[in-house]
Design a protein around this motif. Structure first.
Motif, short mmCIF file in Angstrom:
data_model
loop_
_atom_site.label_atom_id
_atom_site.label_comp_id
_atom_site.label_asym_id
_atom_site.label_seq_id
_atom_site.Cartn_x
_atom_site.Cartn_y
_atom_site.Cartn_z
N VAL A 68 0.87 -1.14 0.07
CA VAL A 68 0.05 -0.07 0.11
C VAL A 68 0.83 1.28 0.13
O VAL A 68 0.67 2.28 -0.83
CB VAL A 68 -0.86 0.06 1.09
N THR B 131 0.63 4.06 -3.13
CA THR B 131 -0.10 5.04 -2.59
C THR B 131 0.81 6.57 -1.87
O THR B 131 0.37 7.47 -1.84
CB THR B 131 -1.13 4.92 -1.45
N GLU B 132 2.18 6.08 -1.18
CA GLU B 132 2.73 7.01 -0.59
C GLU B 132 4.05 7.24 -1.20
O GLU B 132 4.65 8.45 -0.90
CB GLU B 132 3.11 6.51 0.84
N ASN C 218 5.05 4.65 -8.72
CA ASN C 218 4.09 4.77 -9.83
C ASN C 218 4.48 5.22 -11.17
O ASN C 218 4.38 4.47 -12.10
CB ASN C 218 2.75 5.15 -9.36
#
Length: 309
Positions: free
Chosen positions: A69, A73-74, A79
Protein backbone atom coordinates in the motif's frame (compact mmCIF):
# COMPACT_ATOMS: atom_id res chain seq x y z
CA UNK A 1 13.69 -61.22 -26.51
CA UNK A 2 10.06 -60.45 -25.82
CA UNK A 3 10.95 -58.29 -22.81
CA UNK A 4 13.43 -56.29 -24.89
CA UNK A 5 10.79 -55.69 -27.55
CA UNK A 6 8.29 -54.54 -24.93
CA UNK A 7 10.80 -52.14 -23.48
CA UNK A 8 11.57 -50.78 -26.93
CA UNK A 9 7.88 -50.31 -27.65
CA UNK A 10 7.33 -48.62 -24.29
CA UNK A 11 9.82 -45.84 -25.08
CA UNK A 12 7.85 -43.93 -27.72
CA UNK A 13 9.25 -41.04 -29.74
CA UNK A 14 7.23 -38.47 -27.78
CA UNK A 15 8.50 -39.92 -24.49
CA UNK A 16 12.11 -39.79 -25.66
CA UNK A 17 11.62 -36.19 -26.71
CA UNK A 18 10.07 -35.38 -23.34
CA UNK A 19 13.04 -36.91 -21.52
CA UNK A 20 15.45 -35.00 -23.79
CA UNK A 21 13.63 -31.76 -23.07
CA UNK A 22 13.68 -32.44 -19.34
CA UNK A 23 17.43 -33.08 -19.44
CA UNK A 24 17.88 -29.88 -21.43
CA UNK A 25 16.09 -27.71 -18.84
CA UNK A 26 17.40 -29.60 -15.80
CA UNK A 27 20.35 -27.16 -15.24
CA UNK A 28 17.85 -24.30 -15.06
CA UNK A 29 15.61 -26.21 -12.64
CA UNK A 30 18.60 -27.07 -10.46
CA UNK A 31 19.87 -23.49 -10.48
CA UNK A 32 16.41 -22.12 -9.70
CA UNK A 33 15.89 -24.43 -6.73
CA UNK A 34 19.39 -24.01 -5.31
CA UNK A 35 20.11 -20.33 -5.92
CA UNK A 36 16.90 -18.43 -6.72
CA UNK A 37 14.06 -20.08 -4.79
CA UNK A 38 15.49 -19.20 -1.39
CA UNK A 39 16.18 -15.59 -2.45
CA UNK A 40 12.63 -15.26 -3.76
CA UNK A 41 11.26 -16.64 -0.48
CA UNK A 42 13.35 -14.18 1.54
CA UNK A 43 12.23 -11.30 -0.67
CA UNK A 44 8.59 -12.19 -0.04
CA UNK A 45 9.26 -12.27 3.71
CA UNK A 46 10.87 -8.83 3.57
CA UNK A 47 7.95 -7.47 1.53
CA UNK A 48 5.31 -8.52 4.07
CA UNK A 49 7.34 -7.47 7.12
CA UNK A 50 8.78 -4.36 8.69
CA UNK A 51 12.57 -4.72 8.90
CA UNK A 52 14.70 -3.11 11.61
CA UNK A 53 18.50 -3.09 11.46
CA UNK A 54 20.09 -3.97 14.78
CA UNK A 55 23.87 -4.01 14.86
CA UNK A 56 25.08 -6.65 12.42
CA UNK A 57 21.66 -8.28 12.12
CA UNK A 58 18.03 -7.41 11.61
CA UNK A 59 14.59 -8.22 12.95
CA UNK A 60 11.34 -8.62 11.04
CA UNK A 61 7.79 -8.03 12.21
CA UNK A 62 4.87 -9.16 10.05
CA UNK A 63 2.82 -6.27 8.60
CA UNK A 64 0.87 -7.96 5.80
CA UNK A 65 0.29 -5.84 2.70
CA UNK A 66 1.09 -2.49 4.32
CA UNK A 67 4.35 -2.13 2.36
CA UNK A 68 2.52 -2.70 -0.91
CA UNK A 69 0.00 0.00 0.00
CA UNK A 70 2.85 2.39 0.81
CA UNK A 71 4.55 1.65 -2.48
CA UNK A 72 1.48 2.47 -4.57
CA UNK A 73 -0.02 5.30 -2.50
CA UNK A 74 2.78 7.04 -0.59
CA UNK A 75 6.03 6.62 -2.52
CA UNK A 76 6.56 9.69 -4.77
CA UNK A 77 8.29 7.97 -7.69
CA UNK A 78 7.38 4.27 -7.83
CA UNK A 79 4.12 4.52 -9.78
CA UNK A 80 5.67 6.79 -12.39
CA UNK A 81 8.76 4.59 -12.79
CA UNK A 82 6.63 1.44 -13.05
CA UNK A 83 4.32 2.86 -15.71
CA UNK A 84 7.22 4.34 -17.69
CA UNK A 85 9.11 1.03 -17.58
CA UNK A 86 6.10 -0.98 -18.76
CA UNK A 87 5.37 1.46 -21.59
CA UNK A 88 9.03 1.43 -22.57
CA UNK A 89 9.06 -2.38 -22.70
CA UNK A 90 5.87 -2.54 -24.77
CA UNK A 91 7.20 0.04 -27.23
CA UNK A 92 10.75 -1.30 -27.44
CA UNK A 93 10.01 -5.03 -27.87
CA UNK A 94 8.62 -4.85 -31.46
CA UNK A 95 11.16 -2.19 -32.45
CA UNK A 96 14.15 -4.23 -31.31
CA UNK A 97 12.82 -7.55 -32.66
CA UNK A 98 12.01 -6.30 -36.15
CA UNK A 99 15.12 -4.13 -36.37
CA UNK A 100 17.26 -7.12 -35.37
CA UNK A 101 15.61 -9.36 -37.97
CA UNK A 102 16.03 -6.71 -40.68
CA UNK A 103 19.72 -6.17 -39.91
CA UNK A 104 20.33 -9.92 -39.65
CA UNK A 105 18.86 -10.41 -43.13
CA UNK A 106 21.10 -7.65 -44.46
CA UNK A 107 24.20 -9.09 -42.79
CA UNK A 108 23.40 -12.55 -44.11
CA UNK A 109 23.90 -11.36 -47.68
CA UNK A 110 27.20 -11.86 -49.45
CA UNK A 111 29.15 -8.59 -49.80
CA UNK A 112 32.64 -7.31 -49.19
CA UNK A 113 33.38 -6.39 -45.60
CA UNK A 114 30.58 -8.55 -44.23
CA UNK A 115 32.65 -9.64 -41.22
CA UNK A 116 33.51 -6.04 -40.33
CA UNK A 117 29.85 -5.02 -40.66
CA UNK A 118 28.78 -7.82 -38.31
CA UNK A 119 31.42 -6.76 -35.78
CA UNK A 120 30.21 -3.15 -35.96
CA UNK A 121 26.64 -4.13 -35.09
CA UNK A 122 27.87 -6.22 -32.17
CA UNK A 123 30.13 -3.47 -30.83
CA UNK A 124 27.33 -1.74 -28.82
CA UNK A 125 27.02 -4.91 -26.71
CA UNK A 126 30.69 -4.67 -25.75
CA UNK A 127 30.67 -0.91 -25.34
CA UNK A 128 27.62 -1.14 -23.10
CA UNK A 129 29.58 -3.13 -20.51
CA UNK A 130 29.77 -1.18 -17.23
CA UNK A 131 33.56 -0.75 -17.20
CA UNK A 132 33.84 0.30 -20.85
CA UNK A 133 30.72 2.46 -20.64
CA UNK A 134 32.09 4.28 -17.60
CA UNK A 135 35.42 4.91 -19.32
CA UNK A 136 33.69 6.27 -22.43
CA UNK A 137 31.46 8.52 -20.34
CA UNK A 138 34.55 9.89 -18.58
CA UNK A 139 36.26 10.60 -21.90
CA UNK A 140 33.08 12.20 -23.24
CA UNK A 141 32.78 14.44 -20.17
CA UNK A 142 36.41 15.52 -20.52
CA UNK A 143 35.94 16.33 -24.19
CA UNK A 144 32.67 18.21 -23.81
CA UNK A 145 33.28 20.17 -20.64
CA UNK A 146 36.61 19.25 -19.09
CA UNK A 147 39.79 19.84 -21.00
CA UNK A 148 38.39 21.13 -24.26
CA UNK A 149 35.05 22.95 -24.71
CA UNK A 150 35.48 23.10 -28.48
CA UNK A 151 33.71 19.79 -29.29
CA UNK A 152 30.60 20.92 -27.39
CA UNK A 153 30.39 24.02 -29.57
CA UNK A 154 30.94 21.89 -32.66
CA UNK A 155 28.12 19.52 -31.64
CA UNK A 156 25.81 22.41 -30.91
CA UNK A 157 26.52 24.05 -34.26
CA UNK A 158 26.10 20.73 -36.04
CA UNK A 159 22.70 20.18 -34.43
CA UNK A 160 21.50 23.61 -35.57
CA UNK A 161 23.01 23.36 -39.03
CA UNK A 162 20.98 23.54 -42.22
CA UNK A 163 19.60 20.10 -43.02
CA UNK A 164 16.40 18.47 -44.11
CA UNK A 165 13.67 19.35 -41.65
CA UNK A 166 11.94 16.43 -39.95
CA UNK A 167 8.80 18.55 -39.82
CA UNK A 168 8.57 18.26 -43.60
CA UNK A 169 8.34 14.48 -43.45
CA UNK A 170 5.89 14.66 -40.55
CA UNK A 171 3.63 16.93 -42.55
CA UNK A 172 4.01 14.67 -45.59
CA UNK A 173 2.92 11.58 -43.63
CA UNK A 174 -0.01 13.49 -42.16
CA UNK A 175 -1.07 14.54 -45.67
CA UNK A 176 -0.99 10.88 -46.71
CA UNK A 177 -3.57 10.13 -44.03
CA UNK A 178 -1.34 8.30 -41.56
CA UNK A 179 -3.13 8.04 -38.18
CA UNK A 180 -1.73 10.17 -35.38
CA UNK A 181 -1.11 7.10 -33.20
CA UNK A 182 0.99 5.45 -35.91
CA UNK A 183 2.81 8.72 -36.57
CA UNK A 184 3.62 9.15 -32.89
CA UNK A 185 4.95 5.59 -32.77
CA UNK A 186 7.19 6.19 -35.81
CA UNK A 187 8.53 9.43 -34.37
CA UNK A 188 9.18 7.72 -31.05
CA UNK A 189 11.03 4.93 -32.86
CA UNK A 190 13.21 7.45 -34.69
CA UNK A 191 13.96 9.28 -31.45
CA UNK A 192 14.96 5.99 -29.79
CA UNK A 193 17.03 4.61 -32.68
CA UNK A 194 20.27 4.90 -30.71
CA UNK A 195 18.78 2.86 -27.85
CA UNK A 196 17.32 0.30 -30.28
CA UNK A 197 20.70 -0.23 -31.97
CA UNK A 198 22.45 -0.56 -28.61
CA UNK A 199 19.99 -3.19 -27.39
CA UNK A 200 19.89 -5.25 -30.62
CA UNK A 201 23.38 -6.79 -30.76
CA UNK A 202 22.62 -10.20 -29.24
CA UNK A 203 19.27 -10.48 -31.03
CA UNK A 204 20.97 -9.85 -34.39
CA UNK A 205 23.42 -12.70 -33.74
CA UNK A 206 20.58 -15.07 -32.79
CA UNK A 207 18.61 -14.24 -35.92
CA UNK A 208 21.76 -14.47 -38.02
CA UNK A 209 22.43 -17.99 -36.72
CA UNK A 210 18.83 -18.93 -37.51
CA UNK A 211 19.11 -17.58 -41.06
CA UNK A 212 22.31 -19.50 -41.70
CA UNK A 213 20.64 -22.73 -40.55
CA UNK A 214 17.94 -22.52 -43.24
CA UNK A 215 18.52 -25.09 -45.96
CA UNK A 216 19.39 -23.50 -49.34
CA UNK A 217 17.15 -26.07 -51.02
CA UNK A 218 14.10 -24.24 -49.65
CA UNK A 219 15.13 -21.07 -51.45
CA UNK A 220 15.88 -23.05 -54.60
CA UNK A 221 12.40 -24.55 -54.55
CA UNK A 222 10.86 -21.11 -54.00
CA UNK A 223 12.85 -19.72 -56.93
CA UNK A 224 11.79 -22.61 -59.19
CA UNK A 225 8.16 -22.04 -58.25
CA UNK A 226 8.52 -18.40 -59.28
CA UNK A 227 8.13 -16.85 -55.81
CA UNK A 228 9.00 -13.18 -55.48
CA UNK A 229 11.45 -12.03 -52.79
CA UNK A 230 8.48 -10.76 -50.78
CA UNK A 231 6.75 -14.15 -50.97
CA UNK A 232 10.02 -15.96 -50.20
CA UNK A 233 10.43 -13.95 -47.03
CA UNK A 234 6.93 -14.66 -45.70
CA UNK A 235 6.75 -18.29 -46.89
CA UNK A 236 10.32 -19.44 -46.19
CA UNK A 237 12.48 -17.04 -44.17
CA UNK A 238 10.00 -15.84 -41.56
CA UNK A 239 8.51 -19.28 -40.72
CA UNK A 240 11.98 -20.81 -40.36
CA UNK A 241 13.24 -18.11 -37.98
CA UNK A 242 9.94 -17.71 -36.12
CA UNK A 243 10.93 -20.05 -33.21
CA UNK A 244 13.73 -17.60 -32.40
CA UNK A 245 11.19 -14.78 -32.06
CA UNK A 246 10.23 -16.15 -28.64
CA UNK A 247 13.88 -16.43 -27.60
CA UNK A 248 14.67 -12.87 -28.63
CA UNK A 249 11.48 -11.58 -27.06
CA UNK A 250 12.36 -13.14 -23.70
CA UNK A 251 15.92 -11.81 -23.89
CA UNK A 252 14.71 -8.31 -24.85
CA UNK A 253 12.20 -8.12 -22.00
CA UNK A 254 14.70 -9.33 -19.42
CA UNK A 255 17.41 -7.02 -20.74
CA UNK A 256 15.03 -4.06 -20.52
CA UNK A 257 14.01 -5.15 -17.02
CA UNK A 258 17.63 -5.20 -15.83
CA UNK A 259 18.10 -1.61 -17.05
CA UNK A 260 14.69 -0.33 -15.91
CA UNK A 261 14.27 2.61 -13.54
CA UNK A 262 12.09 0.48 -11.24
CA UNK A 263 14.94 -1.92 -10.58
CA UNK A 264 17.34 0.97 -9.97
CA UNK A 265 14.84 2.48 -7.57
CA UNK A 266 14.54 -0.87 -5.76
CA UNK A 267 18.33 -1.06 -5.47
CA UNK A 268 18.62 2.51 -4.14
CA UNK A 269 15.78 2.01 -1.66
CA UNK A 270 17.20 -1.25 -0.39
CA UNK A 271 20.94 -0.60 -0.19
CA UNK A 272 21.22 3.19 0.07
CA UNK A 273 18.15 4.11 2.09
CA UNK A 274 18.34 0.73 3.91
CA UNK A 275 14.58 0.25 3.52
CA UNK A 276 14.69 -3.46 2.72
CA UNK A 277 10.96 -4.03 2.99
CA UNK A 278 9.96 -1.35 0.49
CA UNK A 279 12.78 -2.30 -1.87
CA UNK A 280 11.58 -5.92 -1.79
CA UNK A 281 8.09 -4.73 -2.73
CA UNK A 282 9.49 -2.85 -5.72
CA UNK A 283 11.37 -5.96 -6.86
CA UNK A 284 8.35 -8.25 -6.49
CA UNK A 285 5.96 -5.91 -8.28
CA UNK A 286 8.35 -5.39 -11.19
CA UNK A 287 8.96 -9.16 -11.39
CA UNK A 288 5.21 -9.83 -11.60
CA UNK A 289 4.84 -7.18 -14.32
CA UNK A 290 7.72 -8.67 -16.32
CA UNK A 291 6.27 -12.18 -16.00
CA UNK A 292 2.92 -10.82 -17.21
CA UNK A 293 4.53 -9.15 -20.22
CA UNK A 294 6.45 -12.34 -21.01
CA UNK A 295 3.28 -14.42 -20.78
CA UNK A 296 1.19 -12.13 -22.99
CA UNK A 297 4.00 -11.62 -25.53
CA UNK A 298 4.77 -15.34 -25.66
CA UNK A 299 1.09 -16.16 -26.17
CA UNK A 300 0.79 -13.65 -29.03
CA UNK A 301 4.03 -14.67 -30.75
CA UNK A 302 3.26 -18.39 -30.42
CA UNK A 303 0.42 -17.91 -32.91
CA UNK A 304 3.02 -17.13 -35.61
CA UNK A 305 5.66 -19.69 -34.67
CA UNK A 306 6.30 -22.59 -37.05
CA UNK A 307 8.34 -25.52 -35.79
CA UNK A 308 10.06 -27.45 -38.57
CA UNK A 309 10.98 -31.06 -37.79
Amino acid sequence: MTVAKKRGKGMTLSRRRAITGLLFVSPFIFGFLVFYARSLYETILFAVSETSIEGLGYTRSFTGLDNFVKAFTEHPRFNQFLVDSIISMVVDIPLIIFFSLFIAIMLNQKFKGRTVARAIFFMPVLLNAPAIFGALEMVRAMMLGGTSPAPAAMLESAGSGGGVSIGYYVGLMRDLGLPNAALDYILGAVARINYVITMSGVQIIIFLAALQSISPSLYEVAKIEGATPYETFWKVTFPMVSPLLVTNMVYTVLDSFVNSRVLQEAYDTMFRELNYSLGAVFSLVSMVCVCGILGISGWLISKFVYYHN
